[in-house]
Design a protein around this motif. Structure first.
Motif, mmCIF file in Angstrom:
data_model
loop_
_atom_site.group_PDB
_atom_site.id
_atom_site.type_symbol
_atom_site.label_atom_id
_atom_site.label_comp_id
_atom_site.label_asym_id
_atom_site.label_seq_id
_atom_site.Cartn_x
_atom_site.Cartn_y
_atom_site.Cartn_z
ATOM 1 N N TRP A 212 0.861 -1.191 0.000
ATOM 2 C CA TRP A 212 0.000 0.000 0.000
ATOM 3 C C TRP A 212 0.889 1.231 0.000
ATOM 4 O O TRP A 212 1.874 1.303 0.713
ATOM 5 C CB TRP A 212 -0.898 0.034 1.240
ATOM 6 C CG TRP A 212 -1.980 -0.987 1.210
ATOM 7 C CD1 TRP A 212 -1.917 -2.280 1.601
ATOM 8 C CD2 TRP A 212 -3.308 -0.773 0.733
ATOM 9 N NE1 TRP A 212 -3.104 -2.911 1.410
ATOM 10 C CE2 TRP A 212 -3.994 -2.010 0.877
ATOM 11 C CE3 TRP A 212 -3.989 0.312 0.199
ATOM 12 C CZ2 TRP A 212 -5.317 -2.172 0.497
ATOM 13 C CZ3 TRP A 212 -5.301 0.162 -0.158
ATOM 14 C CH2 TRP A 212 -5.962 -1.074 -0.021
ATOM 15 N N LEU A 265 -3.754 7.273 -2.834
ATOM 16 C CA LEU A 265 -3.665 5.945 -2.230
ATOM 17 C C LEU A 265 -3.603 4.914 -3.342
ATOM 18 O O LEU A 265 -4.385 4.980 -4.298
ATOM 19 C CB LEU A 265 -4.936 5.731 -1.384
ATOM 20 C CG LEU A 265 -5.255 4.351 -0.839
ATOM 21 C CD1 LEU A 265 -4.185 3.910 0.144
ATOM 22 C CD2 LEU A 265 -6.621 4.388 -0.152
ATOM 23 N N ALA A 267 -3.290 0.637 -4.057
ATOM 24 C CA ALA A 267 -3.353 -0.686 -3.451
ATOM 25 C C ALA A 267 -2.221 -1.562 -3.990
ATOM 26 O O ALA A 267 -1.622 -1.249 -5.031
ATOM 27 C CB ALA A 267 -4.709 -1.312 -3.761
ATOM 28 N N PRO A 268 -1.946 -2.660 -3.316
ATOM 29 C CA PRO A 268 -0.897 -3.562 -3.812
ATOM 30 C C PRO A 268 -1.241 -4.112 -5.194
ATOM 31 O O PRO A 268 -2.411 -4.342 -5.509
ATOM 32 C CB PRO A 268 -0.876 -4.690 -2.779
ATOM 33 C CG PRO A 268 -1.583 -4.159 -1.588
ATOM 34 C CD PRO A 268 -2.543 -3.144 -2.066
ATOM 35 N N THR A 270 -1.580 -6.853 -7.943
ATOM 36 C CA THR A 270 -1.778 -8.297 -8.002
ATOM 37 C C THR A 270 -2.181 -8.667 -9.415
ATOM 38 O O THR A 270 -3.073 -8.043 -9.990
ATOM 39 C CB THR A 270 -2.901 -8.727 -7.038
ATOM 40 O OG1 THR A 270 -2.652 -8.166 -5.758
ATOM 41 C CG2 THR A 270 -2.934 -10.247 -6.929
ATOM 42 N N HIS A 271 -1.525 -9.683 -9.947
ATOM 43 C CA HIS A 271 -1.773 -10.131 -11.324
ATOM 44 C C HIS A 271 -1.705 -8.953 -12.297
ATOM 45 O O HIS A 271 -2.487 -8.859 -13.249
ATOM 46 C CB HIS A 271 -3.150 -10.800 -11.437
ATOM 47 C CG HIS A 271 -3.268 -12.037 -10.606
ATOM 48 N ND1 HIS A 271 -2.400 -13.091 -10.704
ATOM 49 C CD2 HIS A 271 -4.150 -12.365 -9.634
ATOM 50 C CE1 HIS A 271 -2.740 -14.035 -9.837
ATOM 51 N NE2 HIS A 271 -3.810 -13.623 -9.166
ATOM 52 N N ILE A 273 -2.607 -6.012 -11.829
ATOM 53 C CA ILE A 273 -3.680 -5.014 -11.642
ATOM 54 C C ILE A 273 -3.369 -4.185 -10.398
ATOM 55 O O ILE A 273 -3.021 -4.720 -9.342
ATOM 56 C CB ILE A 273 -5.049 -5.705 -11.482
ATOM 57 C CG1 ILE A 273 -5.386 -6.479 -12.757
ATOM 58 C CG2 ILE A 273 -6.132 -4.680 -11.169
ATOM 59 C CD1 ILE A 273 -6.640 -7.314 -12.643
ATOM 60 N N ALA A 275 -4.931 -0.802 -8.228
ATOM 61 C CA ALA A 275 -6.005 0.181 -8.061
ATOM 62 C C ALA A 275 -5.488 1.366 -7.263
ATOM 63 O O ALA A 275 -4.595 1.221 -6.418
ATOM 64 C CB ALA A 275 -7.196 -0.454 -7.353
ATOM 65 N N GLY A 276 -6.049 2.504 -7.536
ATOM 66 C CA GLY A 276 -5.619 3.708 -6.835
ATOM 67 C C GLY A 276 -6.761 4.693 -6.657
ATOM 68 O O GLY A 276 -7.832 4.557 -7.285
ATOM 69 N N LEU A 277 -6.511 5.657 -5.835
ATOM 70 C CA LEU A 277 -7.531 6.676 -5.564
ATOM 71 C C LEU A 277 -6.825 7.984 -5.248
ATOM 72 O O LEU A 277 -5.849 8.010 -4.486
ATOM 73 C CB LEU A 277 -8.386 6.241 -4.368
ATOM 74 C CG LEU A 277 -9.428 7.245 -3.865
ATOM 75 C CD1 LEU A 277 -10.508 7.476 -4.917
ATOM 76 C CD2 LEU A 277 -10.058 6.743 -2.571
ATOM 77 N N PRO A 310 -10.810 7.723 -8.705
ATOM 78 C CA PRO A 310 -10.403 6.323 -8.599
ATOM 79 C C PRO A 310 -9.812 5.857 -9.934
ATOM 80 O O PRO A 310 -10.201 6.356 -11.001
ATOM 81 C CB PRO A 310 -11.710 5.592 -8.285
ATOM 82 C CG PRO A 310 -12.787 6.470 -8.829
ATOM 83 C CD PRO A 310 -12.274 7.882 -8.793
#
Lengths: 399, 394
Positions: A212, A265, A267-268, A270-271, A273, A275-277, A310
């Motif tokens: 994160w 922000l 996110a970690p 994964t695969h 992908i 995500a952020g905000l 987002p």
């Protein structure tokens, strides 16, 4: 003042656990002596953002600075060249020059800063010169270095898109992940006026844990203006409107107090992908007088703005959605109030809103493309638009 | 497991976004307080001014009433107000011509020619200064005695020798007994020149005209103006022609004052009509505010008149020396007037006192006709036919 504090608390609430990376500073890494980079962006828009008279004046807010509307067709958004050079162990000089699609065609020096880091227990940096502000990343917008070609409504409405001004800054790092700073400006930017001055104080932090990444900040600013015109459309006592429409030069004198908060922000991954905000909100309160050549009215305003973005990225493609809103409260009093409110375009009951869905596609290490659809409700009659653009960024020299 | 982390991360961020999208948000609003409500809202007098236009200033010494307006209208149209009983105010201010007279220079009641063209009486309540070239005459109460008692030139020709006879005519007219007593209640002998001046000023203050195709266009009627007039309007408000710098605002003159303003901006411009000696001289008797101030730079400076109803008020300029609107536009496009022969020969384009806004610009024939079409769209047909302003003696 109480309203400011209350509102600031409201704005800052989402910040409780978040904080930042300073993507806009072009200072060399400790091991780098000299670095030169460049970037450029060009975009084609299916529609412009201006009204039928060629003006972009959001009802309810006095605008200025570089907040000019996007235009129909293809244009160079900006082309910038920056560089920094470490003069010694504690001193760095940095500069940035560029051309922006803001009505001028000449190359403008946007930044020429001398940074000095004295030998202190905690890191402290003293900066002076022609500075880009550090209180929030959105205080200076370059389409070629930003996710979106268009700056935020918040920045357009509150400080005329980009701030470049002569000033001094003192920053300190109480901990490795936090930074506090104070900036004092000459006032050569909206909503201040030249020589009247502006000041801001900010705090920001960043943190990474378990994939994160959070960064954020909060700031307050005070700016003073004396007979400030909408300098996008006025030069001396002449109006320069694209369609020849005559505007009355309504000038503001008084103080503007602003406060804001932002965080990013992610996110970690994964695969592939991720995500952020991103979130930013600010409040601006002005208090003073409006005047034309023979009229005057007292003016108080309380404006709020925010942008929520987002996004989700997969490999070299990033999908973003940006929602932006303004709420604009204005109070005018005095015999000239009605005429001046009309002339300054301050009469409104609408909440300007803009939504943008955008795909960024990194075509190459140095070249990216973006495709955006913007639903624009900033004016009474606005056209939605599709935008297609290319961005180029490169490090030209690094030693 | 990693899939679950990914989904939960995305869900968390999406949840945050939704949460944040709802705040902070307040409804936009604008509140306007114009003070005691008389700036726009007071319509106890029939001003013939739209509700969203600011009202003109009324001197505290002469409150405006309908009764004074009606008395003033009777006096305005009454030849008995001249010394020899031959002329009324209306002799040189004809309603059908927006209260101008259509002649180059008017003749007074004794036959003396006035050196100035008769002004149209349109929205004169807003005038920051009242006549062509006198910055000291700022109210209608100051102006009204000039045509009545003025000697240089004589207009209505009332003087010490005949003023009692003039008042006697009014006392002998039965209609005036009621008109004066209602306009000035409580006065034992209201038929006097002070009250005549107050009543004439009140009538003039009510002569307002804002019902033109241009006004309807501004109010949102997209059919009110022809395409030619719209093109002309754009030219008029363009930096190329500079027209609006002197003829701007709701009254199409910078010399305008209303209740929203802190002070009156009295402006006078030299528009390059003459240049008799190469140093800016104007013909004697028509030298503008120089006649009052004596300052050389004020030679030839006159107040820009309203352009409302301008198509009805030919000929033009302070001396009526330009016959048509088309010629007026050509005059400005040329940056002034070059008179090659005769007593007024001289190149006004080179007048050193000429306003910087009067400078040559290129204009095609179509553009010229467009500008004329726009100026013609400032004609208020209702104003020139409205019975409220018409001769009450007919």
């Amino acid at each position: 003042m109480l309203r400011t504090v209350t509102s600031f608390a409201l704005l800052a609430a989402p910040l409780a656990v978040f904080a930042h990376t300073d993507a806009h500073k072009h200072t060399p890494e400790p091991t780098t002596t000299t670095e030169v980079g460049a970037a450029a962006s060009m975009t084609w828009h299916s529609q412009g953002a201006a009204d039928s008279d060629g003006l972009w004046r959001i009802p309810g807010v006095m605008m200025g600075g570089h907040a000019l509307p996007v235009e129909k067709g293809g244009k160079l958004d900006d082309a910038i060249l920056w560089g920094s050079h470490r003069l010694g162990e504690r001193t760095t000089v940095s500069a940035k020059a560029g051309v922006h699609n803001d009505g001028s065609t000449s190359i403008e020096l946007e930044n020429l800063t001398l940074d000095y880091q004295p030998n202190t227990r905690k890191p402290v940096t003293l900066s002076a010169g022609l500075l880009e502000p550090a209180f929030t990343p959105s205080a200076h917008h370059h389409p070629s270095t930003a996710i979106f070609a268009e700056s935020t409504l918040l920045a357009d409405a509150f400080w005329g898109r980009s701030i470049h001004d002569t000033g001094v800054r003192v920053t300190g790092k109480p901990t490795p992940n936090t930074e506090v700073g104070i900036e004092v400006w000459n006032g050569d930017f909206f909503p201040a006026s030249s020589g009247e001055g502006a000041q801001d104080i900010y705090a920001k932090f960043n943190h990474e844990r378990a994939g994160w990444d959070v960064s954020g900040g909060a700031w307050v600013m005070q700016a003073t203006a004396k007979q400030r015109s909408d300098d996008r459309y006025f030069d001396a006592d002449h109006s320069h409107t694209p369609s020849g429409v005559t505007l009355t030069d309504v000038q503001f004198s008084g103080d503007t107090r602003m406060a804001g908060t932002w965080f990013a922000l992610s996110a970690p991954e994964t695969h592939g992908i991720k995500a952020g905000l991103h979130y930013e909100a600010a409040q601006a309160q002005s208090s003073g007088t409006l005047a034309d050549t023979t009229r005057q009215a007292s003016y108080e305003s309380d404006h709020l703005a925010y942008a929520v973005t987002p996004n989700v990225a997969w490999r070299n493609v990033k999908l973003s959605y940006r929602l932006e809103k303004l709420s604009l409260e204005n109070d005018l009093s005095g015999n000239g109030a009605q005429v001046l409110a009309d002339a300054a375009n301050l009469i409104t009951t609408a909440n300007p809103k803009r939504e943008t869905v955008q795909v960024n596609w990194q075509l190459h290490k140095k070249v990216g493309a973006r495709l955006a659809y913007t639903k624009d409700k900033t004016l009474a009659e606005s056209d939605n638009r599709v935008s297609v653009g290319l961005v180029w960024q490169d490090t030209l020299y690094k030693k | 497991m990693s899939y679950l982390v990914n989904v939960s991360s995305a869900a968390l961020l999406l949840g945050c976004a939704i949460l944040l999208a709802g705040c902070p948000q307040k409804d936009s609003r604008t509140t306007i307080n114009t003070g005691d409500g008389t700036t726009f809202a007071s319509r106890d007098f029939n001003w013939n001014i739209p509700a969203d236009y600011p009202l003109p200033v009324v001197p505290i010494s002469n409150p405006l009433t309908e009764e004074k307006f009606q008395l003033g209208k009777h006096l305005f149209y009454d030849r008995r107000l001249s010394g020899n009983g031959t002329q009324a105010c209306a002799s040189c201010h004809i309603q059908a011509l927006a209260f101008s007279d259509g002649v180059t220079l008017p003749l007074g009641s004794t036959g003396e020619m006035h050196p100035r063209h008769s002004q149209a009486l349109v929205n004169i309540a807003y005038n920051a200064s009242v006549n062509w070239g006198n910055p000291t005459t700022v109210t209608l109460e100051q102006q009204a005695p000039i045509p009545i008692f003025g000697e240089f030139p004589v207009e209505l020709g009332v003087n010490d020798d005949n003023k009692e006879a003039v008042l006697a005519r009014f006392r002998a007219e039965p209609r005036y007994t009621g008109l004066f007593s209602r306009a000035f209640p409580g006065e034992t002998d209201p038929i006097n020149f002070d009250n005549i001046i107050r009543a004439l000023a009140s009538f003039g203050r009510g002569l307002n005209s804002f019902n033109t195709p241009f006004d309807r266009h501004e109010a949102g009627d997209t059919t009110a103006l022809s395409s030619s007039a719209i093109r002309g309007m754009r030219l008029f408000f363009d930096e190329k022609t500079e027209c609006f710098h002197c003829h701007g605002g709701l009254n199409f003159t910078q010399s305008s004052f209303d209740r929203t303003q802190l002070f009156a901006e009295m402006v006078f411009f030299n528009n390059g009509l003459y240049n008799l000696d190469g140093r800016g001289r104007y013909p004697e008797g028509g030298e503008g505010i120089y006649e009052i101030t004596g300052k050389p730079e004020d030679m030839g400076r006159f107040r820009p008149p309203t352009l409302r109803n301008i198509a009805l008020t030919a000929p033009y300029m302070h001396d009526g020396s330009i016959a048509t609107l088309e010629e007026v536009v050509r005059h400005y496009a040329a940056g002034g007037r070059n008179i090659t022969t005769g007593p007024n020969a001289g190149d006004g384009r080179l007048n050193p006192n000429k306003s910087s806004f009067v400078r040559p610009f290129d204009l095609t024939e179509q553009e010229l006709q467009d500008m004329v079409a726009f100026l013609e769209s400032l004609t208020d047909d209702d104003f020139v036919t409205n019975p409220r302003f018409a001769n009450p003696w007919e």
